[in-house]
Structure formats: C-alpha cells, structure tokens
Design a protein around this motif. Sequence first.
Motif, short mmCIF file in Angstrom:
data_model
loop_
_atom_site.label_atom_id
_atom_site.label_comp_id
_atom_site.label_asym_id
_atom_site.label_seq_id
_atom_site.Cartn_x
_atom_site.Cartn_y
_atom_site.Cartn_z
N UNK A 56 -4.26 -30.13 14.31
CA UNK A 56 -4.23 -31.27 13.39
C UNK A 56 -3.60 -30.88 12.05
N UNK A 57 -3.07 -31.91 11.37
CA UNK A 57 -2.46 -31.78 10.03
C UNK A 57 -1.15 -31.00 10.08
N UNK A 58 -1.18 -29.76 10.54
CA UNK A 58 0.03 -28.92 10.58
C UNK A 58 0.10 -28.24 11.95
N UNK A 59 1.09 -28.59 12.77
CA UNK A 59 1.19 -27.97 14.09
C UNK A 59 1.87 -26.58 13.96
N UNK A 60 1.98 -25.92 15.10
CA UNK A 60 2.51 -24.56 15.10
C UNK A 60 3.95 -24.46 14.63
N UNK A 61 4.80 -25.43 14.97
CA UNK A 61 6.21 -25.42 14.54
C UNK A 61 6.30 -25.61 13.03
N UNK A 62 5.46 -26.52 12.50
CA UNK A 62 5.46 -26.74 11.05
C UNK A 62 4.97 -25.51 10.30
N UNK A 63 3.97 -24.83 10.86
CA UNK A 63 3.50 -23.58 10.26
C UNK A 63 4.62 -22.53 10.29
N UNK A 64 5.30 -22.43 11.42
CA UNK A 64 6.42 -21.50 11.54
C UNK A 64 7.47 -21.76 10.47
N UNK A 65 7.79 -23.04 10.26
CA UNK A 65 8.80 -23.40 9.26
C UNK A 65 8.38 -22.93 7.87
N UNK A 66 7.12 -23.13 7.52
CA UNK A 66 6.63 -22.71 6.20
C UNK A 66 6.61 -21.19 6.07
N UNK A 67 6.22 -20.53 7.15
CA UNK A 67 6.22 -19.05 7.12
C UNK A 67 7.63 -18.52 6.87
N UNK A 68 8.61 -19.10 7.56
CA UNK A 68 9.99 -18.65 7.38
C UNK A 68 10.47 -18.89 5.94
N UNK A 69 10.11 -20.02 5.36
CA UNK A 69 10.51 -20.33 3.99
C UNK A 69 9.88 -19.37 2.99
N UNK A 70 8.60 -19.08 3.18
CA UNK A 70 7.86 -18.31 2.17
C UNK A 70 7.90 -16.79 2.40
N UNK A 71 7.88 -16.38 3.69
CA UNK A 71 7.67 -14.96 3.96
C UNK A 71 8.75 -14.32 4.85
N UNK A 72 9.77 -15.05 5.12
CA UNK A 72 10.89 -14.47 5.84
C UNK A 72 10.65 -14.27 7.32
N UNK A 73 11.06 -13.11 7.82
CA UNK A 73 11.15 -12.88 9.27
C UNK A 73 9.92 -12.18 9.86
N UNK A 74 8.69 -12.53 9.41
CA UNK A 74 7.50 -11.99 10.05
C UNK A 74 7.51 -12.40 11.52
N UNK A 75 7.26 -11.47 12.45
CA UNK A 75 7.24 -11.84 13.88
C UNK A 75 6.24 -12.97 14.14
N UNK A 76 6.71 -14.00 14.85
CA UNK A 76 5.89 -15.20 15.08
C UNK A 76 5.93 -15.53 16.57
N UNK A 77 4.72 -15.55 17.19
CA UNK A 77 4.59 -15.86 18.62
C UNK A 77 3.88 -17.20 18.77
N UNK A 78 4.52 -18.13 19.44
CA UNK A 78 3.91 -19.44 19.70
C UNK A 78 3.08 -19.32 20.98
N UNK A 79 1.75 -19.53 20.85
CA UNK A 79 0.81 -19.32 21.97
C UNK A 79 0.15 -20.66 22.27
N UNK A 80 0.68 -21.35 23.26
CA UNK A 80 0.27 -22.74 23.44
C UNK A 80 0.28 -23.17 24.90
#
Length: 479
Positions: A56-80
């Motif tokens: 709810x509120x922020x799905x995994x893709x939206x979180x990924x987008x924010x992570x990329x904007x703020x913290x760059x290329x931290x490894x991100x695994x979508x587990x769904x």
Amino acid sequence: MISVLCVDDEEELCAISSVFLTRKGFSVTTCQSGKEALDLLSKTSFDVIVSDYQMPVMNGIELLSEVRKRYGEIPFVLFTGKINDDVVIRAIEQNADYYIRKDYDPPAVFADLAFTIEKAFDRYKIEKSLHDSEEKYRFLVTHALEPILIVDLQGTLIFANNAAGKMIEVKDITDILGRNVMEFISPESREEVLRDFSEVAGGHDSYVAEYEALTAPGRPITLESIGKLIQYENKPAILLSLRDITDRKQIEKSLRKASRQINLMNSITRHDILNKVTILLGALEIAEMECNDPAILHYFNILNEATKAIQKQIEFTRLYQDLGIQEPAWLSPVSIIREMQVPEGLTLDLALEDIIIFADPMLEKVFHNLLDNSIRHGETVSHIRVSGAKAADGYVITWEDNGIGIRDEEKETIFKRGHGKNTGLGLFLVREILALTGITITETAAEGKGARFEITVPNWLYSKVTDNSNGNDTDTKLQ
C-alpha cells in the motif's frame, strides 16, 4: 557480512525472510512499507535491498525509483508473487538488478533469493571498483600535461583533457565534444589521418605519426600522435596522445635553411680552393720538370704530397657538410647492400632480414665505407658476411670479414678522424652518419680473427618490413 534490508507489508513474511537469510549468513533488517524503508536508508546504509512489489501507498517499483534517485545503484531485488510483463518492463526501466517470484516451494525460493543477493552484491562491488578506477584514471588523464583525446570509430570527439583544450585553443573543452576530429586536420594531412585511423581501428596501433592540424581559431600546428584502440564507456574507441611539435619543426626548418646557406658558401669556397690546388699541383709538376737539383726536388716532393693531402681533405668536407641536411628517412639496408659493386674475388653473404631503419639519407655511405675498409685494411679479405639479430636494446646489424682483423688497442681509435693508412676519414664518417639518429657502431672481433662491426639500432628506430594483403605495398610502422 552482507547487510540486507527486506521490505514487505506482510509482517510474517518479513520474519520468515529474516530467519532464512540470517541462517545463510546475512545481516537482515526488515520493515513493512516503502516510507519506512526510505527512513531507514536515510540513517543506515545497506548492501542489498529486497522488496515486495504489491504494497500500500508505495509499491516496490515506486520504492525502487526513489532509491535510485536518492542513493544511486544500491543492488535492488524485486521479491514478489506478481510477475507480469508490465511489472518486468517497469522494473527494467528503473534499473532493478533482479526479480524473483515467491509463489513456489519456500526453501527453494529462499535459496534462490540468497544466491541472487550474493550475485547482486558481487556484481555491484565489481562495477563500483571499475567505476572508482575509471574515475581515478579520468582525473589523471584530465590533468595530464600531454594533450589527450578520445574519439569513437567515426572520429567524433567524446573526451578531451585540459591540455588538449589549451592546444586546440578553446576556453571550454565541451565546445569541441561531439565534433569530428577531421575538422581540426589540415587538408594536406587528411588522407594520411584517414589511413592511420583505419589502421588503429583495425587493431594496428601504438605507432608515432605526424600530421598538420588546425586549432579552433584556424592557426596551423604540427602534431605528433600515438593512437591506441580502447574500450570507452563499453564501446570501442581510439585514445590519441598528442604533442604539439610546431616550435620544434620551425627550429629544424630554420636550422636546415641556415645549414644550406653555410653549405652553399662552403661549396663556393671549396670550388675556389680546389681550383687553386689544381694550379699549385700543375705548377709543382712543371717546376719538377725544370729542376735538376736533387736537393730541391726533395722539397718539391714534400710540397706535392702535402698539396694532395689538402686536396683529399677538401674533398671530404663535401661529404661531411651534407650530414644532417636532409631529414632522416626509413631506409632499407638490404636494398643498399644489394646495389653495391663487390670486386671480383670477394664474396658477400647477405644474411640480413628485410628491415627498415630510421637514418640519415647518407646511410649508403656507411656500407660503402665498411666495404672499402675491409678491402683496404683487411689485406687477406676474401669473404664478407652481413647479418642481423634482435637484441635487448634494439636490432644489431653485423658486418664481418675474414681479413687480418684489428688490434685490440685500435678498436676505438679507428673511428677517430685522421686514424688509418689512407685519409683516416672513412670509419669516422660512418660513426658520424649513424650517430645523427642515435645508431651506434663498435668493433667487437677477437684480435686476429677478422673485423666485426656491430651496428646497434635502438628499438624505436627499426621495423620489420611486412607485405600488406594486396602484396604491393610495405608496412613501415614502428613495432
């Protein structure tokens, strides 16, 4: 230990994930929303993020987008559990590292997840290391004193350091990026640049070339260039290391002009002196015929020999003044030796491979004088062998004869002016001609075992001659 942030809106799944991953040796932190994950990231760094998609509120893709904007290329695994084409496309667009489905055997899923986390983290470390290395070398290249350019295989400028900007005379180096390098090449050098560009792009690189070029305002300059095929931003490109040799070429041109003027004066003076010497020799001959006094004839003989010695030395100045007048060139010793006239009764074995060396155009005098030296001073010479071999410091051309040889105490003095039975100028001239481009000559034979002259050509002054695919031309690039 790899630190992992697990994000899932189901508390029980977070707990299960923590247990499985902790047993696999990871340090695990869990949270249940994208907002909470961002709050944690603002306070703590993590090596890998594992996130659910449907939250709810922020799905995994939206979180990924924010992570990329703020913290760059931290490894991100979508587990769904929701993996359809739309989700996959959006994950790829936001640069997700991997995605894993939840909806099958839990032990297998978490084993796959643990493996994927390790793989994502290892790849990230490698890429970060490469990026840090590239940044370090970019800094060094940017601030290097020598001008450096990188062009793509179409000749488009994609990088230029500060020194290149200064050489090309632009205030902002970005003004020339995106332009084609041919815009800065003078018309007379464009064909040569295109040919060398093709050579380097084909992998035949790292040789020195010289071109006439233009700065951005249009000022003509002369450049030395070395091109190297590289990978730049994951694409093939050509790195060009440049040197502005305009001042050096102008100085060389001025020196050659001055030398020609001096030589012209020397030629006129020598001509006049030789005329006077001819008159003197003629007068002495007449005087000898008219004189019957043996005591006076003795002095006439002394005058005659001294005058002939002057004549020979004046003739030598004609050869010596030509040294360095013409620019050095790539010359073939094999071709020169093959054209020499060898006297009857003397055999010359040419066992020298076909190379070219960078030498004064008077190189032919070197081999003619070595032949003359063997004939005049070898006394018993019947055979000469010329061979060559690669050495640590270059290439050695060896001239050997089977004559009486040279005494040990004379091995160095034979190269000094005036030494010898004839004019004493032959081997002196040989060493002087070779020294113009940094080539050396020494005599190395054992005493009484014939003469052996070793000509050492530095690595950068010789090249093997190889046939091109069309069979008509030769390749004269430095090896």
